[in-house]
Every structure is written in structure tokens, then in C-alpha cells.
Scaffold this active site. Structure first.
Site, PDB file in Angstrom:
ATOM      1  N   SER A 104       0.001  -8.828  -4.862  1.00 46.53           N
ATOM      2  CA  SER A 104       1.415  -8.652  -4.490  1.00 46.53           C
ATOM      3  C   SER A 104       2.001  -9.995  -4.037  1.00 46.53           C
ATOM      4  O   SER A 104       3.142 -10.337  -4.358  1.00 46.53           O
ATOM      5  CB  SER A 104       1.550  -7.657  -3.338  1.00 46.53           C
TER       6      SER A 104
ATOM      7  N   LYS B   8       5.207  -1.872   7.240  1.00 51.54           N
ATOM      8  CA  LYS B   8       4.942  -0.622   6.516  1.00 51.54           C
ATOM      9  C   LYS B   8       6.152   0.279   6.661  1.00 51.54           C
ATOM     10  O   LYS B   8       6.872   0.219   7.660  1.00 51.54           O
ATOM     11  CB  LYS B   8       3.721   0.094   7.100  1.00 51.54           C
TER      12      LYS B   8
ATOM     13  N   LYS C 225      -4.876  -7.380   7.446  1.00 48.03           N
ATOM     14  CA  LYS C 225      -5.319  -7.513   6.055  1.00 48.03           C
ATOM     15  C   LYS C 225      -4.832  -8.845   5.486  1.00 48.03           C
ATOM     16  O   LYS C 225      -5.583  -9.580   4.860  1.00 48.03           O
ATOM     17  CB  LYS C 225      -4.763  -6.335   5.233  1.00 48.03           C
TER      18      LYS C 225
ATOM     19  N   THR D 129      -6.598  -4.150  -6.638  1.00 47.64           N
ATOM     20  CA  THR D 129      -7.331  -3.625  -5.476  1.00 47.64           C
ATOM     21  C   THR D 129      -8.797  -3.448  -5.828  1.00 47.64           C
ATOM     22  O   THR D 129      -9.698  -3.879  -5.089  1.00 47.64           O
ATOM     23  CB  THR D 129      -6.708  -2.286  -5.030  1.00 47.64           C
TER      24      THR D 129
ATOM     25  N   LYS E 287       4.882  -7.726   5.281  1.00 42.92           N
ATOM     26  CA  LYS E 287       4.557  -7.256   3.933  1.00 42.92           C
ATOM     27  C   LYS E 287       3.822  -5.936   4.047  1.00 42.92           C
ATOM     28  O   LYS E 287       2.899  -5.798   4.838  1.00 42.92           O
ATOM     29  CB  LYS E 287       3.624  -8.297   3.278  1.00 42.92           C
TER      30      LYS E 287
ATOM     31  N   ASN F 211      -6.442   5.315  -8.942  1.00 43.32           N
ATOM     32  CA  ASN F 211      -6.199   3.939  -9.350  1.00 43.32           C
ATOM     33  C   ASN F 211      -7.338   3.020  -8.883  1.00 43.32           C
ATOM     34  O   ASN F 211      -8.003   2.373  -9.695  1.00 43.32           O
ATOM     35  CB  ASN F 211      -4.840   3.502  -8.771  1.00 43.32           C
TER      36      ASN F 211
HETATM   37  P1  NAD Z   1      -4.673   7.527  -6.138  1.00 41.44           P
HETATM   38  O1  NAD Z   1      -3.743   8.600  -5.734  1.00 41.44           O
HETATM   39  O2  NAD Z   1      -4.512   6.861  -7.456  1.00 41.44           O
HETATM   40  O3  NAD Z   1      -6.177   8.088  -6.100  1.00 41.44           O
HETATM   41  C1  NAD Z   1      -6.705   8.853  -5.058  1.00 41.44           C
HETATM   42  C2  NAD Z   1      -7.826   9.706  -5.636  1.00 41.44           C
HETATM   43  O4  NAD Z   1      -8.469  10.379  -4.575  1.00 41.44           O
HETATM   44  C3  NAD Z   1      -7.348  10.757  -6.629  1.00 41.44           C
HETATM   45  O5  NAD Z   1      -8.227  10.791  -7.725  1.00 41.44           O
HETATM   46  C4  NAD Z   1      -7.475  12.067  -5.833  1.00 41.44           C
HETATM   47  O6  NAD Z   1      -7.755  13.184  -6.653  1.00 41.44           O
HETATM   48  C5  NAD Z   1      -8.668  11.733  -4.973  1.00 41.44           C
HETATM   49  N1  NAD Z   1      -8.805  12.596  -3.812  1.00 41.44           N
HETATM   50  C6  NAD Z   1      -7.845  13.159  -3.058  1.00 41.44           C
HETATM   51  N2  NAD Z   1      -8.414  13.935  -2.107  1.00 41.44           N
HETATM   52  C7  NAD Z   1      -9.747  13.813  -2.271  1.00 41.44           C
HETATM   53  C8  NAD Z   1     -10.865  14.351  -1.596  1.00 41.44           C
HETATM   54  N3  NAD Z   1     -10.729  15.176  -0.574  1.00 41.44           N
HETATM   55  N4  NAD Z   1     -12.088  13.990  -2.020  1.00 41.44           N
HETATM   56  C9  NAD Z   1     -12.251  13.167  -3.072  1.00 41.44           C
HETATM   57  N5  NAD Z   1     -11.234  12.640  -3.754  1.00 41.44           N
HETATM   58  C10 NAD Z   1     -10.006  12.956  -3.348  1.00 41.44           C
HETATM   59  O7  NAD Z   1      -4.648   6.461  -4.944  1.00 41.44           O
HETATM   60  P2  NAD Z   1      -5.152   4.956  -4.954  1.00 41.44           P
HETATM   61  O8  NAD Z   1      -3.993   4.065  -5.178  1.00 41.44           O
HETATM   62  O9  NAD Z   1      -6.369   4.820  -5.793  1.00 41.44           O
HETATM   63  O10 NAD Z   1      -5.549   4.805  -3.413  1.00 41.44           O
HETATM   64  C11 NAD Z   1      -6.777   5.303  -2.904  1.00 41.44           C
HETATM   65  C12 NAD Z   1      -7.051   4.681  -1.562  1.00 41.44           C
HETATM   66  O11 NAD Z   1      -7.062   3.267  -1.704  1.00 41.44           O
HETATM   67  C13 NAD Z   1      -5.992   4.991  -0.488  1.00 41.44           C
HETATM   68  O12 NAD Z   1      -6.638   5.064   0.766  1.00 41.44           O
HETATM   69  C14 NAD Z   1      -5.109   3.782  -0.540  1.00 41.44           C
HETATM   70  O13 NAD Z   1      -4.423   3.574   0.693  1.00 41.44           O
HETATM   71  C15 NAD Z   1      -6.140   2.713  -0.799  1.00 41.44           C
HETATM   72  N6  NAD Z   1      -5.534   1.497  -1.338  1.00 41.44           N
HETATM   73  C16 NAD Z   1      -4.994   1.496  -2.579  1.00 41.44           C
HETATM   74  C17 NAD Z   1      -4.411   0.329  -3.041  1.00 41.44           C
HETATM   75  C18 NAD Z   1      -3.839   0.248  -4.434  1.00 41.44           C
HETATM   76  O14 NAD Z   1      -3.377  -0.833  -4.800  1.00 41.44           O
HETATM   77  N7  NAD Z   1      -3.884   1.298  -5.231  1.00 41.44           N
HETATM   78  C19 NAD Z   1      -4.359  -0.826  -2.229  1.00 41.44           C
HETATM   79  C20 NAD Z   1      -4.938  -0.785  -0.963  1.00 41.44           C
HETATM   80  C21 NAD Z   1      -5.516   0.389  -0.525  1.00 41.44           C
END
Ligand code: NAD
Length: 416
Positions: free
Chosen positions: A350, A107, A95, A191, A71, A222
Site C-alpha cells: 500500500s 483505522k 505494523k 500480504t 495509514k 485472500n
Molecule cells: P478473506 O475474507 O478473503 O478470507 C477470510 C477467510 O477466512 C475466508 O475464506 C473465510 O471463509 C474464512 N473464515 C471465516 N471464518 C472462519 C472460521 N471460523 N474458521 C476458518 N475460516 C474462516 O479475508 P483476508 O483478506 O484473507 O483476511 C484474513 C485475515 O488476514 C484477517 O484477519 C485480515 O485482517 C488479515 N489481513 C489481511 C490483509 C489483506 O491484505 N488481505 C492484510 C493484513 C491482514
């Protein structure tokens, strides 16, 4: 030896070694866990809008399926590399293991730049990629999901392509789909919700009241923005947030409703009236109770770890802390809730989506959140107990809990 310059694949291998030592892990099992079971590299061509054909490369890595099907998400990014995808598939195994899901890790990635692609081109790439990897995925083999620059629309195209190949609807082949084609309620918030559940548990252990606790969030996307709202609802005071344009700070607390409208209208958090503009680096070092890195990898490093003042660091992002920084934070007595636990709410819901698809019976958002809470609380308790038993940080403890599960499945199946 300095570990600051290791790539993600080398880092995860080192994390396996560290936890393996605590567990006196069978060397054969350690060897199995240090590599993916299967990696498929595919090359496919797609008709672009201007009529030319362009060739793309994709990868799907399946790390381990001893406990259940693989997954993990698919990312569309120009910098996708084999080592990165392999490492991410390995983290997915751990995880899923730490929250006790019946899954192993997978992945995928396609080397492309979605910012330069039309919707039609994105659709054709998504469909061609799934066709190319169709023989190794499926609801009982490997279940992709969204990751960087892939979303629910892309999941709908992927599910549709796989369904056409099979000649029947196969909703359970991917998760993160739109609700109308088998998505789950609560998936978008999952998340952040999971992260808040484990922050609550960590705060309890530290005797830190959430009412009035100050919070800084790096990355207002997000995961970060939903975490801010949920923490605020629990009485926390969100004093700093950032995005790729920079960071803002208001020691008295940021009005999240106003921030929401400001970001919607201006496209960024910065320049919110009443807030001081600070750098992303400064945000990490603020005197807050809770720091939530929710943006990118390698943000807390040997360079800035000494300056971190938060009592709890909850890793909503994947890999925000380097191994060297981990050691520094542990020595400083800072509680780091590791990514494989802190952001596991996403894969957990998920999993709920997949279960609902297999049953063809759908749950209310309340049911989803209640089940998520039970899983996240249990996972935190198990990891915390392992950290006490082995006198290690929560990251190593999370790997111990997870590796124990996978190792048991490998052994009982007679794979070693
Ligand atoms: P997203 O793209 O919605 O948000 C990322 C945010 O980080 C954006 O607001 C962007 O502007 C900001 N950003 C980018 N570069 C930056 C910097 N240098 N400094 C500060 N902010 C910065 O992505 P997301 O889905 O929220 O994911 C964020 C993290 O969480 C990632 O590492 C992702 O792998 C992890 N994650 C997300 C989920 C999920 O379900 N969304 C699940 C597991 C892990």
C-alpha cells in the site's frame, strides 16, 4: 490476572506496557501511545434504493502521526465498535513501525451490513463516509485502504469523492485501488507474499527446510489461499486448509489446483475428494511444521494453545492469538511470527502504491516484490535481533522495534 477476556483496545494497551517495560519507556510517551491522537465519529444519512433515508455511523481513528501520515483500512461491518477501531489504528502504527514505513496508524469503520446493501447503496455510503471525514484525511494526512468487507471498487469511489471535493485527482488519498486508477501491481498478493518472506526467515533460523515442510492454513481467503500457493511453490506440502464451512486434511498433501477449482465451483473447501473432513479447531492442533492462521481473531487461546504442535505459527490474520496463549506457545518453544510483522506485506505494498501515486511513475510487479522482500527480510532481522537482545518472544520484540522508532520521533519533535 487472566487476559483472556480483554477487548482489543485493552490488549494493545497491555502489549505497549509489556514492550515499554523492556525499553524503560518514558511514561509520558507510553501515555501518548496508549490512546489515539484523534478520533472522529460521524453520522450521515444515505438515500436507500426504496427512497427512504437511513442514518449510518462511522468512525476514523488516527493513533499517531509522529513519523508520517496515518495509514489504515476502513471496515464495513455491523459489529464495528469504537474500541475495536481504536485498537486497530494502534496496531497499524506498530505494523508500519516494525517494517520501517514513514507512516503512523489509522483505522476506520462504518456500522453497516454490506451483505444487505445493493451496489448503489454501498457506493452512496462510501461516498458519504469520505465526505464526512474529508477534513482529516488526505495524501499527506491519513490514507485509508480496504479492510473487512471493503474492496478496490469502494476505494475507487472514496478516491473519486475526495478528488471531487478537492477539484483535482487525488490518487494518493487511498490505497488498494484498481490498477487503472493508480493501484499497484502485486497488491493483491502482498500480504501472503510478505508472510511467506518472513516464514522463510524463521524457518532458516530454526534450521527447518521448507522443502517438504507440512503446512496447515486456517482461512482460505485472500491471504490464506495465496500463502498456500506461494508456500507450495517453495516446496512446502499444504496438508490442511479451512474456511467458514469447515476444514479438510490430507496428510499426503492437497492438490491446490484441484482445490482452487473445487472452491470456485462449490463455494467452499470442504468435501474435496481424497481429504478427511475435520473441524477448524482440529486443524489448529494438527502435527504440522507451519500453521498459518489467516481468518479471524482469538483462534489460539488458553484453551487450545497447549495442543498446538506447529514449529512456526505465522499470523497472516490480525490478532489470532490471545496474550495468554502467547505465553503458552512461547513456553513450548513455538516460534510465533506476530501479525504486525507477518501480515505487514499488505501495508508495505500500500505504501508502494502511495509512493507511485505521488511520483506518477509505476513499477513492474517484479520491482514491487523485490522491494517487498528487502523490507520484510530487514524487518524480520531487526525483530529477531531484538528478541535475542531482550530475551523475549517475537511479538514483544516487534513492539520493541516499533515503539523505539515512534518514541524517537516523538522525542526528537519535542512532543514530550
Ligand atoms: P478473506 O475474507 O478473503 O478470507 C477470510 C477467510 O477466512 C475466508 O475464506 C473465510 O471463509 C474464512 N473464515 C471465516 N471464518 C472462519 C472460521 N471460523 N474458521 C476458518 N475460516 C474462516 O479475508 P483476508 O483478506 O484473507 O483476511 C484474513 C485475515 O488476514 C484477517 O484477519 C485480515 O485482517 C488479515 N489481513 C489481511 C490483509 C489483506 O491484505 N488481505 C492484510 C493484513 C491482514
Amino acid at each position: 490476572m487472566s487476559t483472556e477476556n480483554l477487548n482489543p483496545f485493552e490488549i494493545v494497551q497491555q502489549q505497549i506496557c509489556t514492550a515499554g517495560q523492556c525499553l524503560a519507556l518514558d511514561p509520558a510517551i507510553e501515555e501518548i501511545l496508549k490512546e489515539p491522537k484523534r478520533v472522529l465519529m460521524v453520522t450521515f444519512s444515505v438515500k436507500m434504493d426504496d427512497g427512504t433515508a437511513k442514518v449510518f455511523k462511522g468512525i476514523r481513528s488516527q493513533h499517531n502521526d509522529a513519523i508520517g501520515p496515518c495509514k489504515g483500512g476502513v471496515r464495513f461491518h455491523p459489529d464495528v465498535t469504537l474500541d475495536e477501531v481504536k485498537a486497530l489504528s494502534m496496531w497499524m502504527t506498530f505494523k508500519c513501525g516494525v517494517v520501517g514505513l514513514p507512516y503512523g496508524g489509522g483505522k476506520g469503520g462504518v456500522i453497516c451490513n454490506p451483505k444487505e446493501l445493493s451496489q448503489g447503496e454501498l457506493e452512496r455510503i462510501s461516498r458519504a463516509y469520505i465526505e464526512a471525514i474529508a477534513s482529516i484525511i488526505g495524501p499527506d494526512k491519513d490514507i485509508p485502504a480496504p479492510d473487512v468487507y471493503t474492496n478496490s471498487q469502494i476505494m475507487a469511489w472514496m478516491m473519486d469523492t475526495f478528488s471531487r471535493l478537492k477539484g483535482s485527482n487525488q490518487f494518493g488519498v487511498v490505497t488498494g485501488k484498481p490498477i487503472i486508477v493508480g493501484g499497484s501491481l502485486g497488491r493483491n498478493e502482498a500480504t501472503a507474499q510478505g508472510c511467506v518472506f518472513v516464514i522463510t526467515k524463521a524457518a532458516e533460523k530454526l534450521g527447518l527446510p521448507l522443502e517438504g515442510a507440512t503446512v496447515a492454513i486456517q482461512g482460505y481467503g485472500n491471504a490464506g489461499s495465496v500463502a498456500a500457493v506461494l508456500l507450495n511453490k517453495m516446496g512446502c506440502n499444504v496438508v490442511a486448509v479451512s474456511d467458514s464451512c469447515g476444514a479438510i486434511y490430507n496428510p499426503a498433501g492437497i492438490e491446490l489446483e484441484v482445490l482452487y477449482q473445487h472452491k470456485r465451483d462449490s463455494g467452499s473447501c470442504i468435501n474435496l475428494p481424497g481429504c478427511e473432513r475435520i473441524s477448524n479447531e482440529e486443524l489448529l492442533e494438527l502435527p504440522v511444521d507451519i500453521l498459518v492462521p489467516a481468518a479471524l481473531e482469538n483462534q489460539i487461546t488458553a484453551k487450545n494453545a497447549e495442543q498446538i504442535k506447529a514449529k512456526i505459527v505465522a499470523e497472516a490474520a490480525n490478532g489470532p492469538t490471545t496474550p495468554e496463549a502467547d505465553r503458552i506457545l512461547f513456553a513450548k518453544g513455538i516460534t510465533v511470527i506476530p501479525d504486525i510483522l507477518a501480515n505487514a506485506g499488505g501495508v508495505t505494498v500500500s505504501y508502494f502504491e502511495w509512493v507511485q501515486n505521488l511520483m506518477n511513475y509505476y513499477w513492474s510487479e517484479q520491482e514491487v516484490n523485490d522491494k517487498l522482500q528487502t523490507i520484510m527480510y530487514n524487518a524480520f532481522d531487526n525483530v529477531y535481533a531484538a528478541s535475542q537482545q531482550h530475551q523475549v518472544d517475537l511479538r514483544t520484540a516487534a513492539f520493541i522495534v516499533s515503539i523505539n522508532r515512534v518514541a524517537e520521533a516523538i522525542k526528537v519533535r519535542g512532543h514530550v
